[in-house]
Design an enzyme around this catalytic site. Structure first.
Site, PDB file in Angstrom:
ATOM      1  N   CYS A 214       0.818  -1.212   0.000  1.00 11.20           N
ATOM      2  CA  CYS A 214       0.000   0.000   0.000  1.00 11.20           C
ATOM      3  C   CYS A 214       0.856   1.268   0.000  1.00 11.20           C
ATOM      4  O   CYS A 214       0.985   1.959   1.015  1.00 11.20           O
ATOM      5  CB  CYS A 214      -0.992   0.047   1.146  1.00 11.20           C
TER       6      CYS A 214
ATOM      7  N   CYS B  10      -5.530   2.000  -4.203  1.00 13.56           N
ATOM      8  CA  CYS B  10      -5.028   2.638  -2.993  1.00 13.56           C
ATOM      9  C   CYS B  10      -5.983   3.761  -2.613  1.00 13.56           C
ATOM     10  O   CYS B  10      -5.984   4.805  -3.250  1.00 13.56           O
ATOM     11  CB  CYS B  10      -3.627   3.176  -3.287  1.00 13.56           C
TER      12      CYS B  10
HETATM   13  P1  FAD Z   1      -0.669 -10.861   4.277  1.00 13.29           P
HETATM   14  O1  FAD Z   1      -2.091 -10.482   4.346  1.00 13.29           O
HETATM   15  O2  FAD Z   1       0.320 -10.032   5.017  1.00 13.29           O
HETATM   16  O3  FAD Z   1      -0.570 -12.378   4.744  1.00 13.29           O
HETATM   17  C1  FAD Z   1       0.605 -13.150   4.688  1.00 13.29           C
HETATM   18  C2  FAD Z   1       0.411 -14.382   5.572  1.00 13.29           C
HETATM   19  O4  FAD Z   1       1.473 -15.308   5.334  1.00 13.29           O
HETATM   20  C3  FAD Z   1       0.430 -14.042   7.056  1.00 13.29           C
HETATM   21  O5  FAD Z   1      -0.721 -14.575   7.679  1.00 13.29           O
HETATM   22  C4  FAD Z   1       1.719 -14.678   7.550  1.00 13.29           C
HETATM   23  O6  FAD Z   1       1.615 -15.158   8.885  1.00 13.29           O
HETATM   24  C5  FAD Z   1       1.914 -15.828   6.564  1.00 13.29           C
HETATM   25  N1  FAD Z   1       3.316 -16.242   6.436  1.00 13.29           N
HETATM   26  C6  FAD Z   1       4.418 -15.462   6.402  1.00 13.29           C
HETATM   27  N2  FAD Z   1       5.526 -16.200   6.300  1.00 13.29           N
HETATM   28  C7  FAD Z   1       5.120 -17.495   6.253  1.00 13.29           C
HETATM   29  C8  FAD Z   1       5.813 -18.727   6.149  1.00 13.29           C
HETATM   30  N3  FAD Z   1       7.152 -18.786   6.095  1.00 13.29           N
HETATM   31  N4  FAD Z   1       5.084 -19.878   6.120  1.00 13.29           N
HETATM   32  C9  FAD Z   1       3.729 -19.841   6.185  1.00 13.29           C
HETATM   33  N5  FAD Z   1       3.028 -18.688   6.290  1.00 13.29           N
HETATM   34  C10 FAD Z   1       3.722 -17.531   6.318  1.00 13.29           C
HETATM   35  N6  FAD Z   1      -4.389  -2.835   0.819  1.00 13.29           N
HETATM   36  C11 FAD Z   1      -5.482  -2.326   0.183  1.00 13.29           C
HETATM   37  O7  FAD Z   1      -6.013  -2.955  -0.740  1.00 13.29           O
HETATM   38  N7  FAD Z   1      -6.031  -1.128   0.551  1.00 13.29           N
HETATM   39  C12 FAD Z   1      -5.522  -0.407   1.585  1.00 13.29           C
HETATM   40  O8  FAD Z   1      -6.058   0.648   1.906  1.00 13.29           O
HETATM   41  C13 FAD Z   1      -4.386  -0.923   2.286  1.00 13.29           C
HETATM   42  N8  FAD Z   1      -3.850  -0.231   3.315  1.00 13.29           N
HETATM   43  C14 FAD Z   1      -2.823  -0.777   4.042  1.00 13.29           C
HETATM   44  C15 FAD Z   1      -2.345  -0.087   5.148  1.00 13.29           C
HETATM   45  C16 FAD Z   1      -1.342  -0.618   5.933  1.00 13.29           C
HETATM   46  C17 FAD Z   1      -0.850   0.149   7.132  1.00 13.29           C
HETATM   47  C18 FAD Z   1      -0.795  -1.884   5.601  1.00 13.29           C
HETATM   48  C19 FAD Z   1       0.279  -2.504   6.451  1.00 13.29           C
HETATM   49  C20 FAD Z   1      -1.247  -2.572   4.476  1.00 13.29           C
HETATM   50  C21 FAD Z   1      -2.259  -2.028   3.682  1.00 13.29           C
HETATM   51  N9  FAD Z   1      -2.749  -2.685   2.544  1.00 13.29           N
HETATM   52  C22 FAD Z   1      -3.835  -2.165   1.854  1.00 13.29           C
HETATM   53  C23 FAD Z   1      -2.030  -3.850   1.978  1.00 13.29           C
HETATM   54  C24 FAD Z   1      -2.672  -5.206   2.268  1.00 13.29           C
HETATM   55  O9  FAD Z   1      -2.843  -5.383   3.641  1.00 13.29           O
HETATM   56  C25 FAD Z   1      -1.784  -6.309   1.693  1.00 13.29           C
HETATM   57  O10 FAD Z   1      -1.505  -6.032   0.344  1.00 13.29           O
HETATM   58  C26 FAD Z   1      -2.435  -7.685   1.791  1.00 13.29           C
HETATM   59  O11 FAD Z   1      -2.635  -8.026   3.138  1.00 13.29           O
HETATM   60  C27 FAD Z   1      -1.596  -8.733   1.057  1.00 13.29           C
HETATM   61  O12 FAD Z   1      -2.049 -10.029   1.313  1.00 13.29           O
HETATM   62  P2  FAD Z   1      -1.012 -11.252   1.471  1.00 13.29           P
HETATM   63  O13 FAD Z   1      -1.864 -12.433   1.781  1.00 13.29           O
HETATM   64  O14 FAD Z   1      -0.071 -11.271   0.346  1.00 13.29           O
HETATM   65  O15 FAD Z   1      -0.159 -10.866   2.770  1.00 13.29           O
END
Ligand code: FAD
Length: 412
Positions: free
Chosen positions: A161, A341
């Site tokens: 983000c 965003c």
């Molecule tokens: P995550 O949701 O972070 O999940 C990753 C998962 O993998 C976690 O549960 C973790 O425990 C697990 N994991 C990590 N390593 C391992 C491993 N070795 N083995 C097994 N599991 C593992 N997005 C928007 O669309 N709009 C917004 O307004 C927005 N605002 C944001 C504001 C902030 C402050 C932040 C921090 C993020 C924001 N985002 C926003 C971004 C959004 O949260 C992420 O893009 C999204 O969560 C990505 O999903 P993901 O599953 O790839 O990662």
């Protein structure tokens, strides 16, 4: 060795959504999710907690509540992928075998990349909405600050983000304006990058708010060190010849955002691209060389904005292509790089940036409902009232709201 048809690494936004989307297409596939965490976070809500709009409780649920009943859940971290053996290795040393693998472990926040930051967080006005549980401290600081200097930093790209570092700043400044203290505050934005936002169409609307709040903009200025007790931060600027200079700035409040990178087991593996991110095909989201591996979410090396909004569009594409590949059919679904965003420029208005690969605008709504290049109340309503429920009850459950995959050209 335990075996599952599909193994998904990570139970975040991407891992849970893609499991549900696969299940929707074929309910007979045996799916496992490997995820060590006890809680699942709706991170897009953290900006709103930092601005006093959401209560922190609404941004998190026990992992057991969001983990679909139809998957086998291994509550452990993956330590490596053995793509030649079609196995992942878990932290207890055991292995799980797959026919197809989906990598969705998100990204790693490198707190140690800024000297002193991790120790300083949570006291002396040093905070970060990127830190689990700390957005409420941001809100406390915002309410108590009446005069002095507030610093907001943004690390080098890519980050998740990309707008979130400045969202924290606008919501804070809006509060200070409404409470008559803005004129007593020196607000500085220090961005390691050279522009306010990567897609130029949105910059004029943001610049208007920079002016309104009287924010001092510093580009190519990277936060490198923080000292909590002395309330000082060090910013490094580098000129065109590569000469760098450090400048110490004192503060009363600092909202810091750490540099970000792919998790170690991806970064250091043969599955990574040059930057350390997962090396996927832009359109199919299949790995470039290992055809039974897919990926999505923040770990991906594709050039989209790393957002939950991107995941919403990616999950159906991965599901469709993965199910096709299990049935030896061609991959028909394409991801066009959508990411979004919602830039919270004031309490009640948002500039809803929505764009795909190459910064091509991909608005979800006609202009009369929401003109994405302007701050609107409609977009605030969407973010504050609609998106959390769409996340928990729509996206994570595989209801593919406005997320129908595009067809790949030339594939029948
Ligand atoms: P995550 O949701 O972070 O999940 C990753 C998962 O993998 C976690 O549960 C973790 O425990 C697990 N994991 C990590 N390593 C391992 C491993 N070795 N083995 C097994 N599991 C593992 N997005 C928007 O669309 N709009 C917004 O307004 C927005 N605002 C944001 C504001 C902030 C402050 C932040 C921090 C993020 C924001 N985002 C926003 C971004 C959004 O949260 C992420 O893009 C999204 O969560 C990505 O999903 P993901 O599953 O790839 O990662």
């Amino acid at each position: 060795v335990k075996t599952h048809t599909v193994v998904i690494v990570g139970g975040g936004a991407a891992g849970i959504s893609v499991a549900s989307s696969i299940r929707k297409r074929d309910s007979n596939i045996d799916i496992a999710i490997i995820e060590p965490a006890n809680r699942h976070h709706y991170q897009p809500g953290w900006t709103m907690v930092g601005g006093g709009v959401f209560r922190p409780e609404v941004t998190s649920k026990p992992m057991s509540q969001v983990m679909p009943g139809f998957v086998s859940w291994y509550q452990q971290a993956v330590t490596s992928v053995d793509q030649e053996m079609n196995q992942v290795v878990l932290e207890d040393g055991s292995s799980v075998e797959y026919k197809a693998l989906v990598l969705a472990p998100g990204l790693e926040l490198n707190w140690a990349g800024i000297e002193g930051l991790e120790d300083a967080l949570g006291s002396n006005g040093v905070t970060s909405n990127y830190r689990e549980g700390m957005a409420s401290y941001t809100w406390e600081m915002v309410q108590s600050l009446k005069k002095g200097r507030a610093l907001f930093s943004q690390p080098p790209m890519p980050i998740k983000c990309a707008g979130a570092p400045q969202k924290a700043m606008y919501l804070s400044a809006d509060y200070w304006l409404r409470h008559g203290v803005l004129n007593n505050l020196d607000i500085q934005f220090h961005n390691a990058g050279a522009v306010l936002f990567g897609v130029p169409d949105y910059v004029p609307a943001l610049e208007a708010y920079i002016q309104k709040y009287g924010i001092d903009l510093n580009f190519q200025s990277t936060l490198v060190a923080v000292n909590g007790p002395s309330k000082t931060a060090v910013f490094r600027t580098t000129d065109g010849d590569g000469n760098s200079q450090d400048r110490e700035v004192s503060f009363d409040m600092l909202h810091a955002v750490p540099p970000q990178r792919a998790p170690h087991f991806i970064r250091e593996s043969a599955l990574a691209n040059e930057g350390g991110w997962l090396d996927l095909e832009d359109d199919t989201l299949r790995h470039k060389t290992h055809t039974n591996i897919f990926g999505l979410g923040d770990v991906s090396g594709t050039g989209n904005a790393k957002t939950a909004a991107a995941v919403r569009k990616q999950a159906p594409v991965v599901a469709e292509n993965l199910v096709a590949s299990l049935h030896n059919q061609p991959l028909r679904a394409a991801y066009l790089g959508y990411g979004s965003c919602p830039l919270t420029v004031e309490n009640g208005k948002i500039v809803l940036a929505e764009f795909g690969y190459g910064g091509v605008l991909q608005p979800s709504f006609p202009k009369w409902i929401n003109d994405g290049t302007k701050a609107t109340r409609a977009a605030w309503y969407l973010k504050a009232k609609q998106l959390p429920a769409l996340y928990w009850h729509g996206m994570l459950k595989g209801h593919e709201w406005l997320a129908k995959p595009a067809p790949r050209s030339g594939v029948n």
